[in-house]
Scaffold this motif. Structure first.
Motif, PDB file in Angstrom:
ATOM      1  N   LEU A  55       0.862  -1.180   0.000  1.00  0.00           N
ATOM      2  CA  LEU A  55       0.000   0.000   0.000  1.00  0.00           C
ATOM      3  C   LEU A  55       0.901   1.233   0.000  1.00  0.00           C
ATOM      4  O   LEU A  55       1.523   1.567   1.015  1.00  0.00           O
ATOM      5  N   HIS A  56       0.993   1.889  -1.133  1.00  0.00           N
ATOM      6  CA  HIS A  56       1.885   3.039  -1.276  1.00  0.00           C
ATOM      7  C   HIS A  56       1.228   4.322  -0.769  1.00  0.00           C
ATOM      8  O   HIS A  56       0.009   4.506  -0.893  1.00  0.00           O
ATOM      9  N   PHE A  57       2.047   5.228  -0.254  1.00  0.00           N
ATOM     10  CA  PHE A  57       1.537   6.525   0.196  1.00  0.00           C
ATOM     11  C   PHE A  57       2.685   7.523   0.305  1.00  0.00           C
ATOM     12  O   PHE A  57       3.848   7.154   0.454  1.00  0.00           O
ATOM     13  N   HIS A  58       2.329   8.803   0.196  1.00  0.00           N
ATOM     14  CA  HIS A  58       3.249   9.885   0.523  1.00  0.00           C
ATOM     15  C   HIS A  58       2.948  10.311   1.957  1.00  0.00           C
ATOM     16  O   HIS A  58       1.834  10.762   2.243  1.00  0.00           O
ATOM     17  N   PRO A  59       3.878  10.184   2.878  1.00  0.00           N
ATOM     18  CA  PRO A  59       3.566  10.393   4.295  1.00  0.00           C
ATOM     19  C   PRO A  59       3.264  11.830   4.680  1.00  0.00           C
ATOM     20  O   PRO A  59       2.639  12.076   5.725  1.00  0.00           O
ATOM     21  N   ASP A  60       3.667  12.788   3.840  1.00  0.00           N
ATOM     22  CA  ASP A  60       3.583  14.200   4.226  1.00  0.00           C
ATOM     23  C   ASP A  60       2.462  14.967   3.544  1.00  0.00           C
ATOM     24  O   ASP A  60       2.353  16.189   3.713  1.00  0.00           O
ATOM     25  N   ARG A  61       1.595  14.284   2.778  1.00  0.00           N
ATOM     26  CA  ARG A  61       0.466  14.984   2.178  1.00  0.00           C
ATOM     27  C   ARG A  61      -0.579  15.313   3.250  1.00  0.00           C
ATOM     28  O   ARG A  61      -0.669  14.633   4.267  1.00  0.00           O
ATOM     29  N   ILE A  62      -1.385  16.346   2.993  1.00  0.00           N
ATOM     30  CA  ILE A  62      -2.333  16.850   3.992  1.00  0.00           C
ATOM     31  C   ILE A  62      -3.735  16.347   3.676  1.00  0.00           C
ATOM     32  O   ILE A  62      -4.218  16.508   2.556  1.00  0.00           O
ATOM     33  N   ASP A  63      -4.401  15.734   4.677  1.00  0.00           N
ATOM     34  CA  ASP A  63      -5.754  15.211   4.454  1.00  0.00           C
ATOM     35  C   ASP A  63      -6.806  16.285   4.740  1.00  0.00           C
ATOM     36  O   ASP A  63      -6.479  17.446   5.023  1.00  0.00           O
ATOM     37  N   ASN A  64      -8.076  15.891   4.679  1.00  0.00           N
ATOM     38  CA  ASN A  64      -9.156  16.860   4.830  1.00  0.00           C
ATOM     39  C   ASN A  64      -9.338  17.339   6.267  1.00  0.00           C
ATOM     40  O   ASN A  64     -10.182  18.188   6.533  1.00  0.00           O
ATOM     41  N   ARG A  65      -8.536  16.814   7.200  1.00  0.00           N
ATOM     42  CA  ARG A  65      -8.573  17.289   8.588  1.00  0.00           C
ATOM     43  C   ARG A  65      -7.397  18.210   8.901  1.00  0.00           C
ATOM     44  O   ARG A  65      -7.260  18.683  10.034  1.00  0.00           O
ATOM     45  N   GLY A  66      -6.532  18.418   7.902  1.00  0.00           N
ATOM     46  CA  GLY A  66      -5.357  19.222   8.134  1.00  0.00           C
ATOM     47  C   GLY A  66      -4.203  18.438   8.728  1.00  0.00           C
ATOM     48  O   GLY A  66      -3.187  19.023   9.130  1.00  0.00           O
ATOM     49  N   LEU A 238      -3.768  -1.228  11.054  1.00  0.00           N
ATOM     50  CA  LEU A 238      -2.319  -1.231  11.213  1.00  0.00           C
ATOM     51  C   LEU A 238      -1.887  -2.302  12.205  1.00  0.00           C
ATOM     52  O   LEU A 238      -0.857  -2.952  12.028  1.00  0.00           O
ATOM     53  N   ALA A 239      -2.665  -2.502  13.233  1.00  0.00           N
ATOM     54  CA  ALA A 239      -2.311  -3.475  14.271  1.00  0.00           C
ATOM     55  C   ALA A 239      -2.438  -4.911  13.785  1.00  0.00           C
ATOM     56  O   ALA A 239      -1.630  -5.774  14.143  1.00  0.00           O
ATOM     57  N   ASP A 240      -3.443  -5.181  12.972  1.00  0.00           N
ATOM     58  CA  ASP A 240      -3.747  -6.566  12.602  1.00  0.00           C
ATOM     59  C   ASP A 240      -3.267  -6.964  11.207  1.00  0.00           C
ATOM     60  O   ASP A 240      -3.021  -8.150  10.950  1.00  0.00           O
ATOM     61  N   ASP A 241      -3.141  -5.996  10.305  1.00  0.00           N
ATOM     62  CA  ASP A 241      -2.947  -6.330   8.894  1.00  0.00           C
ATOM     63  C   ASP A 241      -1.588  -5.942   8.320  1.00  0.00           C
ATOM     64  O   ASP A 241      -1.230  -6.405   7.236  1.00  0.00           O
ATOM     65  N   ILE A 242      -0.830  -5.096   9.002  1.00  0.00           N
ATOM     66  CA  ILE A 242       0.407  -4.563   8.437  1.00  0.00           C
ATOM     67  C   ILE A 242       1.616  -5.179   9.121  1.00  0.00           C
ATOM     68  O   ILE A 242       1.707  -5.216  10.344  1.00  0.00           O
ATOM     69  N   SER A 243       2.545  -5.626   8.301  1.00  0.00           N
ATOM     70  CA  SER A 243       3.759  -6.259   8.795  1.00  0.00           C
ATOM     71  C   SER A 243       4.977  -5.338   8.728  1.00  0.00           C
ATOM     72  O   SER A 243       5.757  -5.267   9.681  1.00  0.00           O
ATOM     73  N   TYR A 244       5.151  -4.628   7.596  1.00  0.00           N
ATOM     74  CA  TYR A 244       6.319  -3.774   7.381  1.00  0.00           C
ATOM     75  C   TYR A 244       5.888  -2.383   6.918  1.00  0.00           C
ATOM     76  O   TYR A 244       4.870  -2.228   6.235  1.00  0.00           O
ATOM     77  N   LEU A 245       6.706  -1.408   7.260  1.00  0.00           N
ATOM     78  CA  LEU A 245       6.648  -0.081   6.666  1.00  0.00           C
ATOM     79  C   LEU A 245       7.995   0.159   6.002  1.00  0.00           C
ATOM     80  O   LEU A 245       9.041   0.121   6.663  1.00  0.00           O
ATOM     81  N   VAL A 246       7.984   0.390   4.696  1.00  0.00           N
ATOM     82  CA  VAL A 246       9.207   0.672   3.946  1.00  0.00           C
ATOM     83  C   VAL A 246       9.196   2.157   3.609  1.00  0.00           C
ATOM     84  O   VAL A 246       8.303   2.640   2.909  1.00  0.00           O
ATOM     85  N   GLU A 257      10.402  11.122  10.343  1.00  0.00           N
ATOM     86  CA  GLU A 257      11.040   9.918  10.862  1.00  0.00           C
ATOM     87  C   GLU A 257      10.561   9.628  12.281  1.00  0.00           C
ATOM     88  O   GLU A 257      10.340   8.459  12.641  1.00  0.00           O
ATOM     89  N   GLU A 258      10.376  10.661  13.082  1.00  0.00           N
ATOM     90  CA  GLU A 258       9.885  10.454  14.446  1.00  0.00           C
ATOM     91  C   GLU A 258       8.495   9.836  14.424  1.00  0.00           C
ATOM     92  O   GLU A 258       8.182   8.947  15.234  1.00  0.00           O
ATOM     93  N   TYR A 259       7.661  10.296  13.497  1.00  0.00           N
ATOM     94  CA  TYR A 259       6.321   9.708  13.366  1.00  0.00           C
ATOM     95  C   TYR A 259       6.395   8.259  12.882  1.00  0.00           C
ATOM     96  O   TYR A 259       5.629   7.406  13.331  1.00  0.00           O
ATOM     97  N   PHE A 260       7.313   7.983  11.945  1.00  0.00           N
ATOM     98  CA  PHE A 260       7.517   6.593  11.510  1.00  0.00           C
ATOM     99  C   PHE A 260       7.832   5.700  12.708  1.00  0.00           C
ATOM    100  O   PHE A 260       7.249   4.624  12.885  1.00  0.00           O
ATOM    101  N   ASN A 261       8.782   6.138  13.520  1.00  0.00           N
ATOM    102  CA  ASN A 261       9.202   5.347  14.677  1.00  0.00           C
ATOM    103  C   ASN A 261       8.060   5.149  15.665  1.00  0.00           C
ATOM    104  O   ASN A 261       7.871   4.047  16.198  1.00  0.00           O
ATOM    105  N   GLN A 262       7.283   6.208  15.878  1.00  0.00           N
ATOM    106  CA  GLN A 262       6.168   6.100  16.821  1.00  0.00           C
ATOM    107  C   GLN A 262       5.100   5.154  16.296  1.00  0.00           C
ATOM    108  O   GLN A 262       4.584   4.305  17.031  1.00  0.00           O
ATOM    109  N   LEU A 263       4.773   5.290  15.012  1.00  0.00           N
ATOM    110  CA  LEU A 263       3.750   4.427  14.424  1.00  0.00           C
ATOM    111  C   LEU A 263       4.170   2.962  14.490  1.00  0.00           C
ATOM    112  O   LEU A 263       3.375   2.090  14.868  1.00  0.00           O
ATOM    113  N   CYS A 264       5.411   2.685  14.130  1.00  0.00           N
ATOM    114  CA  CYS A 264       5.885   1.296  14.128  1.00  0.00           C
ATOM    115  C   CYS A 264       5.953   0.730  15.538  1.00  0.00           C
ATOM    116  O   CYS A 264       5.686  -0.460  15.757  1.00  0.00           O
TER     117      CYS A 264
END
Length: 355
Positions: A55-66, A238-246, A257-264
């Motif tokens: 599942l590809h994504f750009h981590p820094d794009r802004i959603d409809n909640r800001g 994320l808890a049940d279905d995701i194994s890796y974040l690349v 990067e801090e958010y990556f570490n916290q999420l993982c």
């Protein structure tokens, strides 16, 4: 029966109608390529046991909640569709009655309605490229656990084009026939060349046993259009279905990067880094995604270089910038141009040279 089950059943019925012809194609290619039925069966068994969806994504794009995509993922704990986030790295049409709603109705037999519980779009990951199977949709990607495959439907190439080759894990014949046919006829498939049918079967049989880290020793492919699209039905937790974040290394030593570490850490996901892509703004071609790409690249480049983070900084600036009704058309055009510049980076970029 829920919408997701009915949608999967609909695709499976379509795939069953393609099975007889697909079997004939597969049988002929196996014979011409000196591949035994037992080898194919073993490869498919390995795929079903260990396969993943990216599942590809750009981590820094802004959603409809800001929030950035990454902040939203961290807060929600689920991967959402564009109908909920109002952002997309493909065609953005998050409204009911819009183009995406229309083609989803065509694809899934009118079994989805409303905004929530829509399918999530990814690509079947065979580990062929360190950037993931469909990098046009984001510089970073999640890899799911293998059990997610059982609630996926697939199409050979992007479903936006409404390809005839569709299937499920248990009825994969049309997808496999298309994949083997392309590799047999063109010695090319899924962005890689050379790639013959035997290469595909051998890779499917062995990739499942390989460590994810092994892919990072491979070269990126510059692949934008060639992938097996996977549509995941139901929530992606994320808890049940995701194994890796690349992740892309351009985000190292940043707040991202801090958010990556916290999420993982919060969701027990393994964090990996691919080698990333950079491109000098002087090397942007005029004949790929338009003559305006070199101008845009020079406008946003830092030290004459662009990467995923630099493109994201400009995209975030545009999304946060208040605009009048008269300016919104120009703003949307600029955001679309940044998507195209990312395509240029995927196609022509190279990993940053390290000292």
């Amino acid at each position: 029966m829920t919408s997701k089950l009915v949608a999967v059943s609909h695709i499976e019925k379509v795939a069953l109608g393609l099975r007889e012809h697909a079997h004939a194609v597969i049988k002929n290619i196996l014979m011409m390529s000196d591949i035994s039925t037992q080898e194919l069966q073993h490869a498919m068994k390995q795929l079903s046991r260990q396969g993943r969806v990216a599942l590809h994504f750009h981590p820094d794009r802004i959603d409809n909640r800001g929030l950035t995509v990454l902040q939203g993922l961290l807060r929600d704990g689920i991967y959402k569709s564009q109908f909920e986030t109002h952002i997309s790295n493909g065609q953005l049409s998050p409204e009911l009655g819009g183009p995406r709603d229309h083609w989803e109705n065509q694809l899934f037999g009118n079994h989805y309605s409303g905004i929530k519980s829509r399918p999530k779009y990814g690509a079947l990951d065979l580990g062929l490229c360190p950037l993931g199977p469909a990098p046009r949709f984001g510089s970073c990607y999640f890899l799911t656990h293998s059990q997610v495959l059982t609630r996926c439907t697939f199409s050979y190439m992007d479903s936006y084009r409404l390809p005839k080759e569709k299937g499920t894990l248990s009825c994969f014949d049309a997808i496999l026939a298309a994949l083997l046919s392309e590799s047999f006829e063109r010695c090319y498939a899924l962005g890689r060349q050379p790639l013959k049918p035997r290469d595909i079967i051998s890779h499917m049989a062995s990739e499942a046993q390989s460590l994810v880290a092994a892919r990072f020793e491979k070269n990126s492919l510059g692949n934008l259009d060639h992938y097996i699209e996977a549509q995941i039905h139901g929530d992606v937790s994320l808890a049940d279905d995701i194994s890796y974040l690349v992740a892309d290394p351009c985000f190292k030593d940043t707040d991202t990067e801090e958010y990556f570490n916290q999420l993982c850490s919060d969701y027990q996901i393994t964090l990996c880094w691919h080698k990333g892509l950079t491109l000098n703004s002087e090397h942007i071609p005029t004949d790929f995604r338009g003559a305006g790409m070199p101008v845009l690249a020079k406008q946003i480049a830092i030290d004459e270089v662009i990467d995923a983070r630099i493109i994201g900084i400009e995209a975030a600036r545009l999304q946060k910038q208040p605009s009048s009704w008269s300016e919104r058309g120009a703003q949307a055009k600029k955001i679309q141009e940044l998507k195209l510049l990312w395509h240029v980076l995927v196609k022509f970029g190279k990993p940053k040279e390290t000292d």
